[in-house]
Design a protein around this motif. Structure first.
Motif, mmCIF file in Angstrom:
data_model
loop_
_atom_site.group_PDB
_atom_site.id
_atom_site.type_symbol
_atom_site.label_atom_id
_atom_site.label_comp_id
_atom_site.label_asym_id
_atom_site.label_seq_id
_atom_site.Cartn_x
_atom_site.Cartn_y
_atom_site.Cartn_z
ATOM 1 N N ASN A 1 28.636 54.396 51.278
ATOM 2 C CA ASN A 1 27.375 53.510 51.139
ATOM 3 C C ASN A 1 26.793 53.777 49.664
ATOM 4 O O ASN A 1 26.236 52.517 49.073
ATOM 5 C CB ASN A 1 26.448 53.892 52.317
ATOM 6 C CG ASN A 1 25.193 53.084 52.438
ATOM 7 O OD1 ASN A 1 25.299 51.924 52.078
ATOM 8 N ND2 ASN A 1 24.167 53.507 52.660
ATOM 9 N N ARG B 1 29.007 51.919 47.463
ATOM 10 C CA ARG B 1 29.221 50.488 47.329
ATOM 11 C C ARG B 1 27.862 49.782 46.777
ATOM 12 O O ARG B 1 27.877 48.685 46.247
ATOM 13 C CB ARG B 1 29.668 50.176 48.672
ATOM 14 C CG ARG B 1 30.685 50.116 49.218
ATOM 15 C CD ARG B 1 30.989 49.641 50.495
ATOM 16 N NE ARG B 1 30.271 49.963 51.596
ATOM 17 C CZ ARG B 1 30.403 51.088 52.434
ATOM 18 N NH1 ARG B 1 31.604 51.478 52.242
ATOM 19 N NH2 ARG B 1 29.521 51.276 53.441
ATOM 20 N N SER B 2 26.789 50.811 46.887
ATOM 21 C CA SER B 2 25.359 50.060 46.500
ATOM 22 C C SER B 2 25.230 50.426 44.942
ATOM 23 O O SER B 2 24.280 49.810 44.480
ATOM 24 C CB SER B 2 24.316 50.870 47.167
ATOM 25 O OG SER B 2 24.138 52.207 46.598
ATOM 26 N N ASP C 1 25.215 49.126 41.366
ATOM 27 C CA ASP C 1 25.347 47.872 40.753
ATOM 28 C C ASP C 1 24.478 47.629 39.728
ATOM 29 O O ASP C 1 23.678 48.474 39.331
ATOM 30 C CB ASP C 1 25.215 46.773 41.673
ATOM 31 C CG ASP C 1 25.977 45.519 41.457
ATOM 32 O OD1 ASP C 1 26.762 45.689 40.200
ATOM 33 O OD2 ASP C 1 25.882 44.548 42.145
ATOM 34 N N ALA D 1 21.440 52.161 41.940
ATOM 35 C CA ALA D 1 21.847 52.292 43.383
ATOM 36 C C ALA D 1 20.906 51.803 44.454
ATOM 37 O O ALA D 1 19.746 52.433 44.330
ATOM 38 C CB ALA D 1 22.628 53.734 43.579
ATOM 39 N N ARG D 2 21.215 50.978 45.282
ATOM 40 C CA ARG D 2 20.489 50.555 46.274
ATOM 41 C C ARG D 2 20.174 51.071 47.390
ATOM 42 O O ARG D 2 19.594 50.808 48.521
ATOM 43 C CB ARG D 2 20.579 49.057 46.441
ATOM 44 C CG ARG D 2 20.559 48.122 45.255
ATOM 45 C CD ARG D 2 20.059 46.855 45.353
ATOM 46 N NE ARG D 2 19.940 45.821 44.057
ATOM 47 C CZ ARG D 2 19.044 46.182 43.118
ATOM 48 N NH1 ARG D 2 18.187 46.837 43.402
ATOM 49 N NH2 ARG D 2 19.308 45.250 42.062
ATOM 50 N N ALA D 3 21.203 52.140 47.651
ATOM 51 C CA ALA D 3 21.036 52.867 48.947
ATOM 52 C C ALA D 3 19.823 53.600 49.094
ATOM 53 O O ALA D 3 19.257 54.053 48.041
ATOM 54 C CB ALA D 3 22.415 53.990 48.921
ATOM 55 N N ARG D 4 19.043 53.655 50.394
ATOM 56 C CA ARG D 4 17.778 54.003 50.446
ATOM 57 C C ARG D 4 17.774 55.452 50.024
ATOM 58 O O ARG D 4 16.611 56.186 49.671
ATOM 59 C CB ARG D 4 17.291 53.767 51.679
ATOM 60 C CG ARG D 4 18.166 54.355 52.934
ATOM 61 C CD ARG D 4 17.441 54.129 54.265
ATOM 62 N NE ARG D 4 18.340 54.710 55.217
ATOM 63 C CZ ARG D 4 17.940 55.946 55.611
ATOM 64 N NH1 ARG D 4 16.981 56.640 55.146
ATOM 65 N NH2 ARG D 4 19.006 56.515 56.476
#
Length: 158
Positions: free
Chosen positions: A90, A93-94, A96, A109-112
């Motif tokens: 996760n 993939r996040s 970016d 990274a956009r993962a929480r």
């Protein structure tokens, strides 16, 4: 958790300067930032995959889909200062980047839970994987932008 790479915010001269840029130079800056964003993302993902992990070993009883595993598996976490270990993918993939015109490149990274990995918690040492990446590739980012600007100037003068 997002790391921002941009011009200094509180300088009116800097803002006026970028507003007066010729379109071909602004495009060159944007292309340099795009190239740098790709390099930042690739380097981070590469280090997450290949970097040796020296953290604690956990027994994992549930699979990534939430179901209980018939046989527990082992997972080695990353230690403080290392790039995070991959378990679900996760976070991987996040990772970016986003380029805003010719003024700003945001990478992160956009993962929480990325914020907790980057900054640490009271029970976990910070991994600082985004900060390490930006620091490592800072000069390369500058080189990419200058190279694109020089290419644009040469193309315009022909």
């Amino acid at each position: 958790m997002i790391c921002k790479i941009h011009e200094p915010h509180n300088t009116k001269k800097g803002i006026k300067f970028t507003k007066r840029l010729a379109p071909h130079i602004a495009l060159a800056i944007r292309l340099g930032m795009e190239q740098s964003g790709k390099e930042l993302r690739a380097y981070t993902k590469e280090q997450m995959v290949k970097g040796a992990k020296t953290g604690r070993v956990y027994k994992v009883y549930t699979g990534l889909n939430g179901r209980k595993l018939a046989n527990p598996k082992f997972h080695r976490a990353s230690a403080g200062g290392e790039f995070p270990a991959r378990r679900s993918g996760n976070l991987f993939r996040s990772i970016d980047y986003t380029v805003f015109g010719s003024k700003r490149l945001e990478f992160g990274a956009r993962a929480r839970y990325a914020k907790y990995l980057e900054l640490g918690t009271s029970k976990m040492a910070p991994r600082e994987f985004l900060k390490q990446t930006v620091k490592k590739l800072d000069k390369q980012t500058q080189i990419n932008i200058v190279k694109r600007i020089n290419q644009a100037i040469k193309a315009k003068s022909k």
